[in-house]
Design a protein around this motif. Structure first.
Motif, PDB file in Angstrom:
ATOM      1  N   ASP A 200      18.568   0.405  -9.433  1.00 39.74           N
ATOM      2  CA  ASP A 200      19.192   0.371 -10.754  1.00 39.74           C
ATOM      3  C   ASP A 200      19.346  -1.045 -11.291  1.00 39.74           C
ATOM      4  O   ASP A 200      19.514  -1.236 -12.492  1.00 39.74           O
ATOM      5  CB  ASP A 200      20.582   1.032 -10.695  1.00 39.74           C
ATOM      6  N   ASP A 203      18.198  -7.334 -10.565  1.00 38.16           N
ATOM      7  CA  ASP A 203      18.449  -8.472  -9.666  1.00 38.16           C
ATOM      8  C   ASP A 203      18.503  -8.008  -8.211  1.00 38.16           C
ATOM      9  O   ASP A 203      18.772  -8.810  -7.313  1.00 38.16           O
ATOM     10  CB  ASP A 203      19.730  -9.212 -10.060  1.00 38.16           C
ATOM     11  N   ARG A 204      18.264  -6.714  -7.979  1.00 40.77           N
ATOM     12  CA  ARG A 204      18.230  -6.218  -6.601  1.00 40.77           C
ATOM     13  C   ARG A 204      16.896  -5.607  -6.211  1.00 40.77           C
ATOM     14  O   ARG A 204      16.698  -5.197  -5.076  1.00 40.77           O
ATOM     15  CB  ARG A 204      19.341  -5.178  -6.387  1.00 40.77           C
ATOM     16  N   TYR A 205      15.969  -5.552  -7.176  1.00 37.96           N
ATOM     17  CA  TYR A 205      14.644  -4.986  -6.857  1.00 37.96           C
ATOM     18  C   TYR A 205      14.055  -5.640  -5.602  1.00 37.96           C
ATOM     19  O   TYR A 205      13.451  -4.984  -4.765  1.00 37.96           O
ATOM     20  CB  TYR A 205      13.659  -5.222  -8.013  1.00 37.96           C
ATOM     21  N   TRP A 206      14.196  -6.939  -5.488  1.00 37.15           N
ATOM     22  CA  TRP A 206      13.539  -7.668  -4.390  1.00 37.15           C
ATOM     23  C   TRP A 206      14.073  -7.248  -3.034  1.00 37.15           C
ATOM     24  O   TRP A 206      13.426  -7.470  -2.013  1.00 37.15           O
ATOM     25  CB  TRP A 206      13.689  -9.176  -4.593  1.00 37.15           C
TER      26      TRP A 206
END
Lengths: 287, 287
Positions: A200, A203-206
């Motif tokens: 969601d 900034d946390r996809y990685w």
């Protein structure tokens, strides 16, 4: 120990022979009394802040003694399912101390070169030097966890490894290394929420890895592998702690307290001066 | 930039050609406006706290991009006389970020093995990997500082090293490494007080080294060696900053700001997803 603790986590969380993970609620907070007025989470933050100063002071003593030749060191071994909070624990618990005295190693899938050696080879090279607070983010336990679940090594080899680990860790203990072995224990529901968050938030996809979802299909196999590792490799010199980790604030203060307790048990006084204090004061004055 | 700054330290502290250290007051606070009501030190603490969040976020972006293949990295090179605050800077500035993304190396006197190689050999092995915030606590500059002052290498060799350093650092810049080179600039009087404190406090004995008093006898020679290093090795790709360091709070926020500025200049967005977000949401839901 902070007054918000009613029992020492070192006692409340120690894995007993025959530990069943299914019997430990990942959302529980063993040993924690809290503070009704303030609420659990805010109290947890207070405990974490207070513990930081304590951990930093103890770590400095360990480091100072190491400089003077004391061979002792402490090694935190962190294990847990994906998203169980290993990285966050490193940051919030260990990250507050002096970087100079911390030796952090994150073990990834072994490289071809590492694979050519015994599974303990790469780990033994990263054992903290004297005076250091070492941290293993994942460890040699992967070799009896993921490797067991996915049959990456023959059963006889997996079987051999439990004994090899005990021998290795006993050797470390004899060399003055105090180990704190922690399994961060989360529920599959909590993991789902944490993975959802990574999907969601751009900034946390990685942090998201499609393989993590695949691994969810092996949840029970992993729990079994953890139970086996914990049961087979809980030795007096290096016990396992199962830290319920659905509540991040709890997992952090619990690990912090385990580390502080390990350091306290070393009874670390500041090292005596290795020089003549009065003579040096005189030299300095004249300089 | 925090409103307590009136000028960017990157401008206020950049070493200019012909920089004379004697002209820079170690107790000064260039670029800092402060807050009259609150007082300088308390304002400094506020700036430091605010900067921590900023630095941590930027460092996480750098790290995340590194995971996705971005080759860029940042390297802080810290130099300064004994007691100038190198360790404290590491702890208070860098210590607040994520340990996973920090690669700290403290260079001591070279070992016999290191001495058998060119002076840049041991340094080049510690260049941070992609995505990392590297920190050198002392560095290859020792080879033109202490080695020059104590004639540990022939003059022609010292002379050669300035050029070799420039070539080396230009090479690093070409590989995507942004360097922040900092000299923590203290006065001999402040050093005396700090050494005195180490002799007065049993918890600081371990930080005291009688050789530090001996080295005070070479103060002017060190200042000259620093001036030369700064003048000869300030290249566009890797400028030097002289940070007045008699006031610890100032030195910390100045170095923090230099680091934040270096990271901001990289314009680091969060990496795009390397997977199909919608498809993964579906997979997760079904897991």
């Amino acid at each position: 120990m902070h007054k918000a603790w009613k029992d020492d986590p070192a006692v409340a969380l120690a894995a007993l022979p025959g530990t069943k993970l299914a019997d430990i609620d990942p959302a529980s907070t063993p040993g924690f009394k809290g503070d009704k007025k303030l609420g659990d989470k805010a109290t947890g933050q207070q405990v974490l802040d207070a513990g930081r100063a304590q951990l930093t002071e103890l770590q400095q003593r360990l480091y100072a003694r190491g400089v003077e030749g004391d061979e002792r060191r402490v090694l935190l071994i962190l294990q847990g399912m994906d998203t169980s909070g290993k990285d966050g624990t490193v940051r919030h618990v260990v990250g507050s101390t002096h970087p100079e005295g911390v030796a952090l190693t994150s073990f990834k899938a072994p490289t071809p070169w590492e694979r050519r050696h015994d599974f303990l080879w790469r780990v033994s090279r990263r054992v903290p030097k004297r005076g250091m607070l070492g941290v293993f983010n994942r460890s040699h336990y992967e070799d009896v966890l993921i490797q067991r679940v996915h049959h990456l090594a023959p059963p006889a080899e997996i079987e051999r490894r439990y004994g090899a680990i005990n021998e290795f860790e006993n050797g470390l203990a004899e060399r003055g290394i105090t180990m704190v072995k922690v399994m961060l224990h989360i529920s599959p529901e909590e993991q789902k929420e944490r993975l959802q968050e990574r999907l969601d938030r751009p900034d946390r996809y990685w942090k998201y890895n499609p393989a993590d979802v695949t691994e969810r299909g092996f949840w029970n196999e992993y729990q079994e592998a953890y139970e086996l590792a914990i049961t087979r490799c809980s030795i007096d010199a290096a016990p396992w702690y199962v830290v319920p980790a659905d509540k991040k604030w709890y997992a952090r203060i619990a690990v912090q307290r385990l580390l502080v307790g390990a350091l306290e048990s070393l009874d670390l006084s500041w090292p005596p001066p290795s020089f003549d204090v009065q003579a040096e004061k005189k030299r300095l004055k004249q300089s």
